[in-house]
Scaffold this motif. Structure first.
Motif, mmCIF file in Angstrom:
data_model
loop_
_atom_site.group_PDB
_atom_site.id
_atom_site.type_symbol
_atom_site.label_atom_id
_atom_site.label_comp_id
_atom_site.label_asym_id
_atom_site.label_seq_id
_atom_site.Cartn_x
_atom_site.Cartn_y
_atom_site.Cartn_z
ATOM 1 N N VAL A 1 -0.026 -2.510 -1.414
ATOM 2 C CA VAL A 1 1.179 -2.820 -0.650
ATOM 3 C C VAL A 1 0.824 -3.891 0.365
ATOM 4 N N GLY A 2 1.776 -4.741 0.722
ATOM 5 C CA GLY A 2 1.542 -5.734 1.756
ATOM 6 C C GLY A 2 1.290 -5.060 3.092
ATOM 7 N N SER A 3 0.284 -5.514 3.811
ATOM 8 C CA SER A 3 -0.079 -4.861 5.068
ATOM 9 C C SER A 3 1.045 -4.922 6.101
ATOM 10 N N ASP B 1 4.310 -4.924 5.243
ATOM 11 C CA ASP B 1 5.518 -4.423 4.592
ATOM 12 C C ASP B 1 5.781 -3.013 5.123
ATOM 13 N N SER B 2 6.353 -2.938 6.332
ATOM 14 C CA SER B 2 6.411 -1.677 7.067
ATOM 15 C C SER B 2 7.088 -0.550 6.292
ATOM 16 N N LEU B 3 8.176 -0.840 5.606
ATOM 17 C CA LEU B 3 8.890 0.202 4.870
ATOM 18 C C LEU B 3 8.043 0.749 3.728
ATOM 19 N N TYR B 4 7.406 -0.134 2.979
ATOM 20 C CA TYR B 4 6.696 0.303 1.777
ATOM 21 C C TYR B 4 5.277 0.783 2.063
ATOM 22 N N VAL B 5 4.680 0.391 3.178
ATOM 23 C CA VAL B 5 3.363 0.920 3.536
ATOM 24 C C VAL B 5 3.433 2.437 3.678
ATOM 25 N N ALA B 6 4.418 2.907 4.407
ATOM 26 C CA ALA B 6 4.551 4.348 4.619
ATOM 27 C C ALA B 6 4.764 5.084 3.294
ATOM 28 N N GLN B 7 5.578 4.513 2.415
ATOM 29 C CA GLN B 7 5.840 5.153 1.129
ATOM 30 C C GLN B 7 4.592 5.158 0.255
ATOM 31 N N ALA B 8 3.865 4.029 0.242
ATOM 32 C CA ALA B 8 2.652 3.942 -0.571
ATOM 33 C C ALA B 8 1.604 4.942 -0.104
ATOM 34 N N LYS B 9 1.498 5.133 1.192
ATOM 35 C CA LYS B 9 0.531 6.093 1.720
ATOM 36 C C LYS B 9 0.879 7.509 1.302
ATOM 37 N N ARG B 10 2.163 7.856 1.345
ATOM 38 C CA ARG B 10 2.572 9.210 0.959
ATOM 39 C C ARG B 10 2.317 9.472 -0.522
ATOM 40 N N VAL B 11 2.689 8.512 -1.370
ATOM 41 C CA VAL B 11 2.533 8.729 -2.819
ATOM 42 C C VAL B 11 1.059 8.712 -3.215
ATOM 43 N N ILE C 1 -8.003 9.770 -9.432
ATOM 44 C CA ILE C 1 -9.028 8.954 -8.791
ATOM 45 C C ILE C 1 -8.300 7.761 -8.182
ATOM 46 N N VAL C 2 -8.125 7.764 -6.866
ATOM 47 C CA VAL C 2 -7.182 6.868 -6.199
ATOM 48 C C VAL C 2 -7.888 5.748 -5.435
ATOM 49 N N ASP C 3 -7.339 4.547 -5.574
ATOM 50 C CA ASP C 3 -7.723 3.405 -4.744
ATOM 51 C C ASP C 3 -6.462 2.926 -4.029
ATOM 52 N N TYR C 4 -6.506 2.905 -2.702
ATOM 53 C CA TYR C 4 -5.378 2.419 -1.899
ATOM 54 C C TYR C 4 -5.797 1.127 -1.224
ATOM 55 N N HIS C 5 -4.957 0.102 -1.351
ATOM 56 C CA HIS C 5 -5.330 -1.218 -0.834
ATOM 57 C C HIS C 5 -4.117 -1.915 -0.231
ATOM 58 N N GLU C 6 -4.305 -2.503 0.937
ATOM 59 C CA GLU C 6 -3.253 -3.287 1.564
ATOM 60 C C GLU C 6 -3.562 -4.774 1.434
ATOM 61 N N VAL C 7 -2.628 -5.521 0.874
ATOM 62 C CA VAL C 7 -2.750 -6.968 0.718
ATOM 63 C C VAL C 7 -2.416 -7.598 2.062
ATOM 64 N N LEU C 8 -3.357 -8.293 2.649
ATOM 65 C CA LEU C 8 -3.193 -8.807 4.003
ATOM 66 C C LEU C 8 -1.968 -9.710 4.107
ATOM 67 N N ASN C 9 -1.026 -9.317 4.963
ATOM 68 C CA ASN C 9 0.195 -10.084 5.219
ATOM 69 C C ASN C 9 0.929 -10.461 3.925
ATOM 70 N N GLY C 10 0.944 -9.526 2.995
ATOM 71 C CA GLY C 10 1.567 -9.816 1.696
ATOM 72 C C GLY C 10 3.068 -9.668 1.669
ATOM 73 N N GLY C 11 3.631 -9.012 2.697
ATOM 74 C CA GLY C 11 5.062 -8.783 2.690
ATOM 75 C C GLY C 11 5.489 -7.985 1.461
ATOM 76 N N HIS C 12 6.675 -8.287 0.973
ATOM 77 C CA HIS C 12 7.179 -7.625 -0.233
ATOM 78 C C HIS C 12 7.569 -8.672 -1.277
ATOM 79 N N LEU C 13 6.782 -9.748 -1.311
ATOM 80 C CA LEU C 13 7.110 -10.862 -2.187
ATOM 81 C C LEU C 13 5.947 -11.180 -3.120
ATOM 82 N N ILE C 14 5.873 -12.430 -3.591
ATOM 83 C CA ILE C 14 4.932 -12.811 -4.642
ATOM 84 C C ILE C 14 3.477 -12.600 -4.237
ATOM 85 N N LYS C 15 3.161 -12.765 -2.948
ATOM 86 C CA LYS C 15 1.781 -12.558 -2.509
ATOM 87 C C LYS C 15 1.366 -11.107 -2.682
#
Length: 262
Positions: A203-205, A207-217, A227-241
């Motif tokens: 999730v984009g770092s 992307d406030s709405l989706y960060v919380a959802q990604a953490k819960r799921v 076997i989980v890997d959680y990663h935040e894409v630096l300043n990725g927002g919710h777009l192509i980055k």
């Protein structure tokens, strides 16, 4: 060995579902274009809503991966789970939108087995998605663990129709809250154990709405044995980055699982 892979489109006959999807996109890596191609991992991708099943979003990223692996990379099929109206179908079978779950789980899977030169073991099968498609991906991984050994959830919603839960409760589930809750991935995973499913959540770092959802799921997946890997894409927002960063991270994490670098 060609220097790069090739993209194209294919029509998948909805024999089981009857769902009128748009043609699916395909990416074939360089190794798949040789005279005697090896069987390769299978990577099913679903895009966002609105969105289209365009394979060009993966082309550069998977070509870069193939360059580092002697032309080897997964074969990618970009399936259409929203249809030509680009509606949020929730990736479910419903009276309103048709048999969308059956389209992906039956028609797309059957077509891939019959038409793509892919490995059959589940550790080589990945269901992935971005935004709306990310929710679809974790839902299919939770429901069909015998098929999908891996899942890549990129900026995905927490559950089907999370943007408009009240209207979906009414129009899709006829007000039946229990039926709606039963389709939420967190609730599905809580009832099962997934000891050999590899899950990547990105999730984009910012992307406030989706960060919380990604953490819960992702936490629910971990508690269910994935076997989980959680990663935040630096300043990725919710777009192509965020999409590009998530696809790249998924390849990095699953590389050892597939063994293509050996």
């Amino acid at each position: 060995m060609p220097a790069v892979g090739k993209t194209g489109v294919v029509y998948i006959d909805p024999k089981a579902s009857g769902f009128k999807a748009r043609p699916a996109g395909v990416y074939l890596p360089p190794a798949a274009l040789t005279a005697h191609p090896p069987k390769l991992p299978f990577y099913l991708l679903m895009m966002g809503q609105p969105g289209r099943p365009d394979p060009h979003y993966v082309e550069g990223i998977f070509n870069d991966y193939a360059k580092k692996h002697r032309g080897l990379a997964p074969i990618v099929l970009v399936a259409d789970q929203v249809g030509p109206t680009q509606s949020d179908t929730l990736c479910l079978n419903s009276a309103k939108f048709g048999q969308v779950e059956d389209y992906i789980a039956k028609d797309v899977v059957s077509w891939a087995k019959q038409n793509l030169n892919i490995l059959s073991e589940r550790k080589y099968w990945t269901v992935a998605g971005y935004s709306n498609g990310g929710q679809c991906a974790i839902s299919f991984a939770a429901k069909y663990p015998q098929v999908w050994g891996n899942v890549v959830d990129i900026s995905g919603e927490e559950y089907p129709g999370a943007e408009h839960p009240a209207s979906n409760l009414s129009s899709i589930f006829n007000g039946d809250q229990a039926a709606y809750d039963a389709e939420k991935p967190i609730n599905i995973m809580a009832k099962h154990h997934y000891p050999d499913t590899h899950a990547v959540f990105t999730v984009g770092s910012d992307d406030s709405l989706y960060v919380a959802q990604a953490k819960r799921v992702s936490q629910a997946a971990r508690e269910a044995g994935m076997i989980v890997d959680y990663h935040e894409v630096l300043n990725g927002g919710h777009l192509i980055k965020a999409l590009a960063g998530g696809l790249t991270r998924g390849l990095q994490v699953l590389d050892k699982r597939w063994g293509l670098s050996q």
